[in-house]
Design an enzyme around this catalytic site. Structure first.
Site, short mmCIF file in Angstrom:
data_model
loop_
_atom_site.label_atom_id
_atom_site.label_comp_id
_atom_site.label_asym_id
_atom_site.label_seq_id
_atom_site.Cartn_x
_atom_site.Cartn_y
_atom_site.Cartn_z
N SER A 12 0.87 -1.27 0.57
CA SER A 12 0.10 0.19 -0.19
C SER A 12 0.63 1.57 0.02
O SER A 12 2.04 1.71 -1.19
CB SER A 12 -0.59 0.17 1.05
OG SER A 12 -2.07 1.29 0.86
N THR A 13 1.00 2.23 0.95
CA THR A 13 1.45 3.17 1.16
C THR A 13 2.86 3.41 0.79
O THR A 13 3.73 2.35 1.75
CB THR A 13 1.41 4.10 2.67
OG1 THR A 13 -0.39 4.30 3.00
CG2 THR A 13 2.21 5.38 2.49
N HIS B 97 -2.64 -1.56 -3.65
CA HIS B 97 -3.57 -0.72 -2.85
C HIS B 97 -3.73 0.38 -3.63
O HIS B 97 -2.90 1.46 -3.28
CB HIS B 97 -3.93 0.26 -1.43
CG HIS B 97 -4.30 -0.63 -0.55
ND1 HIS B 97 -4.15 -0.19 0.48
CD2 HIS B 97 -4.73 -1.69 -0.60
CE1 HIS B 97 -4.11 -1.75 1.49
NE2 HIS B 97 -4.76 -2.62 0.59
#
Length: 356
Positions: free
Chosen positions: A176-177, A203
């Protein structure tokens, strides 16, 4: 207190970002800038912890501004990008140039959700300030390092061969991030002859995943494409899950194949790493190597538990090399990680484990 500089050429957007950020008592917007040149002037004069940076601006655009910031006064930067394909390409470049994360502008249609995401991301990347200063220090003009910033230490790890016995012919990556540069680093170090297929749940908004797959394909010896439901599991090939959908594995007759689906529709993240890791574990068990990379929250920990129960092996990225140590921390804390590795070590561990 996290001190933020907001950079955007739209007066409306500057005001909106300021008001949303300052709903959190831990965040103070110390100034705004209307373009890149204005931003560089203010960065040199103000004490700033985080910059929110528009991608498309007159005089000096977001990418050029970012390059200058990372050269002269490196700081955590959150890109605020349009959801167009060109916006996606520019944003992916910005992440390569040192931006820590991005937030797409169309999320601002739902002001509450956008504001919550914005504040969460600003607070997450603010923690990286001392690490960014150290990382870019050799490029930048001399800056006194913060007193609490210690040199990065990579903990000793056991060898991949002993911790994760192979061979394994499916690699599933949850991220993700802060993920795109790490995924790029790993994939670009894997050989075309890799005897495994790679599935990636990152994501990311739907308009970003196509350009992301193309970017990975251009820098990797593997073939990389955006996944389509029913794709075959091919060695030396990596599939990126389309944003807004979920990627997993299912059986067609006796053969496993790639599943791309909208179910579960109520998942907090689309794609969710839980679906990828759980279905891979259920269908392919001991043939799976899971990799959990940087990301906020704990998405993937439930799927990782199934993957391990079915004989799969799991590598988690270490805290020092994560932009946000959320998703890997969740699997480490649950005692599900066979190996905890620095981002620089993960590709060679994948190669060793896959080949067995």
């Amino acid at each position: 207190m996290i001190r933020v500089l907001v950079v955007d050429d739209s007066t409306f957007m500057r005001h909106a970002l300021v008001s949303m950020l300052e709903q959190d008592p831990e965040i103070k917007v110390v100034d705004t800038a209307r373009d890149g040149q204005d931003a560089l002037d203010k960065v040199s004069r103000l004490d700033i912890d985080v910059i929110t940076l528009d991608v498309e601006m007159p005089r000096l655009d977001g990418l050029e501004t970012l390059k200058q910031i990372m050269k002269t006064n490196p700081l955590p930067v959150l890109m605020v990008s349009s959801l167009t394909e060109s916006g996606a390409v520019s944003t992916l470049k910005a992440l390569e140039y040192g931006a820590q994360d991005f937030i797409p502008k169309t999320q601002s249609n739902d002001r509450d959700a956008f504001g919550e995401d914005l504040r969460r991301k600003v607070k997450a990347i603010a923690r990286r300030k001392s690490i960014i200063r150290l990382k870019y220090h050799h490029h930048a003009a001399p800056q006194p390092a913060p007193a609490h910033a210690a040199p990065r230490q990579t903990p000793p790890v056991c060898s991949a061969a002993s911790a994760c016995k192979g061979p394994r012919d499916l690699v599933v990556i949850g991220v993700s991030t802060g993920g795109p540069p790490v995924v790029q680093k790993i994939l670009s170090a894997l050989p075309a002859s890799l005897p495994a297929c790679v599935l990636i749940a990152q994501h990311m908004p739907a308009t970003f995943t196509g350009p992301f797959a193309k970017r990975l394909d251009s820098v990797s010896q593997l073939s990389v494409t955006e996944a389509v439901d029913g794709d075959k599991l091919k060695n030396g090939h990596a599939y990126v899950c389309p944003g807004g959908k979920h990627i997993g594995v299912r059986l067609r007759g006796s053969l496993p194949e790639v599943s791309v689906t909208e179910e579960p529709k109520d998942a907090l993240y689309k794609p969710t790493v839980n679906v990828l890791m759980e279905t891979a574990g259920m269908i392919m068990g001991r043939r799976v190597l899971g990799v959990m990379l940087t990301g906020m929250g704990s998405d993937g920990v439930d799927g990782a538990r199934v993957l391990r129960e079915k004989g799969g092996c799991l590598i988690a990225q270490n805290e020092a090399s994560c932009v946000v140590y959320g998703m890997p921390k969740a699997v480490v804390d649950a005692n599900l990680a066979n190996l905890v590795l620095d981002a620089d070590e993960i590709a060679s561990a994948i190669i060793t484990t896959v080949k067995g």
